[in-house]
Design a protein around this motif. Sequence first.
Motif, short mmCIF file in Angstrom:
data_model
loop_
_atom_site.label_atom_id
_atom_site.label_comp_id
_atom_site.label_asym_id
_atom_site.label_seq_id
_atom_site.Cartn_x
_atom_site.Cartn_y
_atom_site.Cartn_z
N ARG A 64 37.09 3.74 -13.18
CA ARG A 64 37.12 2.40 -12.61
C ARG A 64 35.75 1.94 -12.15
O ARG A 64 35.41 0.77 -12.26
CB ARG A 64 38.09 2.35 -11.42
CG ARG A 64 39.54 2.15 -11.74
CD ARG A 64 39.85 0.74 -12.25
NE ARG A 64 39.22 -0.32 -11.50
CZ ARG A 64 39.73 -0.90 -10.43
NH1 ARG A 64 40.89 -0.53 -9.99
NH2 ARG A 64 39.09 -1.88 -9.82
N ARG A 80 42.90 11.91 -9.89
CA ARG A 80 42.57 10.76 -9.04
C ARG A 80 41.07 10.46 -9.11
O ARG A 80 40.66 9.31 -9.23
CB ARG A 80 42.98 11.09 -7.60
CG ARG A 80 43.21 9.87 -6.75
CD ARG A 80 43.71 10.25 -5.38
NE ARG A 80 45.00 10.93 -5.41
CZ ARG A 80 45.48 11.61 -4.38
NH1 ARG A 80 44.80 11.72 -3.28
NH2 ARG A 80 46.66 12.19 -4.47
N HIS A 87 40.15 8.89 -12.38
CA HIS A 87 40.56 7.48 -12.40
C HIS A 87 39.50 6.62 -11.70
O HIS A 87 39.09 5.57 -12.21
CB HIS A 87 41.92 7.33 -11.71
CG HIS A 87 42.31 5.92 -11.45
ND1 HIS A 87 42.71 5.07 -12.46
CD2 HIS A 87 42.34 5.19 -10.31
CE1 HIS A 87 42.98 3.88 -11.95
NE2 HIS A 87 42.77 3.93 -10.65
#
Lengths: 200, 405
Positions: B328, B321, B324
Motif C-alpha cells: 500500500r 499484514r 499489505h
Amino acid sequence: MQQDALLLRRAQNGEAEAFEELMTAYEKRIYTLCLRMAGEKEDALDCAQEAMVRIWRSLASYRKQASFSTWVYRIATNTCLDFLRKRKVRPAVSLDALTDEGFSASDPSSDPVRLAEASARKSALLNGIASLQPDMRAALVLRDVQGFSYEEVSAILDTPLGTVKSRINRAREKLRSNLFQNAELFDVVNVYGNERRQDL
Amino acid sequence: MNCEKFIALLPSYPDAIPGEKGDFRLHAAECPRCAARLEEHEALLGALASLDEKVAVPPSFGERWRAAIQMEPIKPGGSRLLRWQTWAVAAAAVCMVVCAVSLLSGGMKIPVAGDMDKQRAYMSLEADAPLEKSEPLAPPAPRAERALGGGLALSRRPMDMETTQTFAEAETKAEVEQSPIILHSASVTLLTSQYDADVKRVDDLLSAMGGWSEYRSVWGEPEDGDQAGGRYATMRLRVPLQSLAFFMEAVAAIGKVTASEMVAEDVSDQYYDTRGRLSMYEAQRARMTELLGQAETMSDVVEIESRLGEIQYTIETLVGRLNHWNARKDNAVVHLYVREVAEIQMGDAPLGQRLGNAFRQSLRAAWGFMNNAAVFLVIASPYILCAAAAAGIAFFIVRTRRKRK
C-alpha cells in the motif's frame, strides 16, 4: 497517575531526568526480576542495566497498547531471556548471591542453626529456579516471586493465558520435585519422597 | 474429589481452581497424605513469595543505568516524530483549506471544457513520449502539489523499509530509525462530455505510469441529450506513489473536476508495533525450536509443537499484514468517479446563456415529469379503477339510504 503520565510524556520528549524519576518506582522490581532470572548478582546487574537502556531507547515506540508497567516488565523479561539464551551454561547460585539477598552468617541477633537452615533453604530454592527452562522460569518468577496475576504474566510474556498457566504449573511441579529431598528445610513432611521409598 | 484429582489440581492451587476450592479443602481435611501435599505446596509458594523480601538493590545499579542513559547518544525520537507529523498534518490541512477557499472563490482555475484542447494537446504530448516507471517526474510534481493542497508533501518522506525476512535482525535498529509509513489515497470526480475517449485517456495514462485498475463498474446508458441520462463509472486504481502527483494533475486535465480529495494516512504506529510483535514471535519461535531439541518427554514435544504451531500462525498473519502495508505504501489508491454529461457547463458563461440553459433544463425536467406521471397513471390504473368503483358503490348505498329515510 497523572504525574506518571506527565513524566512519561516528558521522558518521551527525551528528558532523561523525567525518565529517571519515572523508573525509580520500577527499579527494584526490575532488578529482582533480573536477579531471579539470571541467578548471579553481576549478571543481574548487567541484565537490569541493559533492560533500562532498552526501555529508554524504545520509549518512543511505546504507544499505550499495554499499560506502561506491563510494557516495562515485558522488555525486562525479554532482556533476561535474551541473556539466558546467549549464556546457555547455568551457574550454581553462589554464597555471594545469598549474602546480597540479606543473608548474613555472622548476624549475632540470629540463631546460627536457623540461619544455616534459612541459607540452605534459600540456596535450594534458588538452584531449583535456576534449573528451570527460561520460559518456565520467567512465568514462575513473575507469578510466584513477583506476584503478578496470571493475566498480567500473560500480557508481559505476550503468551496465551492457557500456556502461561501450563508453564507455571509445570514449573511448580518441577521445582517441587527438585526440592522434595530437602523437604525438611520447609518444615513439612516429605510426602512424595516417602511415597517413592514405599514404592521401592 | 479423590487423591488423583487432588494431585492433578495441586500445582495450580490456589489461583486456577476457584470453582473447586471447597472440594479441594474438604479432601485435604479428610486425607492426611493430601493435606501434607497441600502443606508442602503452600510452603513452596510461601518461600517463593518471600524470596525477594530482603533483597536490597545495589546502589551501583542505579548509578550505572542512570549514567548509561545520560551517555546514551540515541535519544527517543518518537515525540519529535509525533510533533513533526502533527505539524505536517496541520500544514497539509491548512493548504487544503486554502485551496478549497481558492476554488470556491474562483481564485484557482478549474479545468473546464474550454481548456480541453490545450489539455489534450498536453496529453498527446505525453502519449508521444510514454513515461517509464522509473523516470523521474520532478517537474510536474510541484504543480500537482499546489493544485491538490500540498498533501503530497508527505510522500517526500524517506522510506527505508526492510523486508519481513530481516525484521528480527533489524529490530534494534528499527527502534532508533523509524521512518514514517504513510498510505496515500485520493479520489477525483470528473464530468466528461466525451466518455469513451476520456476513459481511454485515463487507461492510457494509468498504463504509462505503471499503475493498474483494481476495480471498475459502469452503469447507465450513453448520453443522448437527456439530462438525466449518461454513464457513471467508478474505478479503483493503483498508482505508483512517485507518479501520483503527475497522475492526479493529468486526470484533472481530462475532464471537469467537481471534487477531489487526497488522504495521507499515517500507519507508522501500527506498522512498527506489528513489526515489533513479529520480532518477538520470531525470537519465541527460535527459543521454542531450541527447546524442542531439548525436550525429553513426548508430552513436552507435543506441547512445544502445539505452541510452535500457534507462533507460526501468528508470524504468518503479522507478515501478511506487513506485506499489505508495504504494498500500500508504494502504490497509492485512487478512486476515480467519471460522470458522462451532455455538455460541460461553463463556469464563466454569459448571463443570457446561463438563463437559456436554465430554462432548457427546466423544460426538460417538466417534460420528464409529465412523461413519468403518464407512466405512473398507466401503472396505477387498475388500482385507481378499483378505488373509483368502491367509491361509486359506497356513494350509491349512502344515497339509497337517505332516500328511504
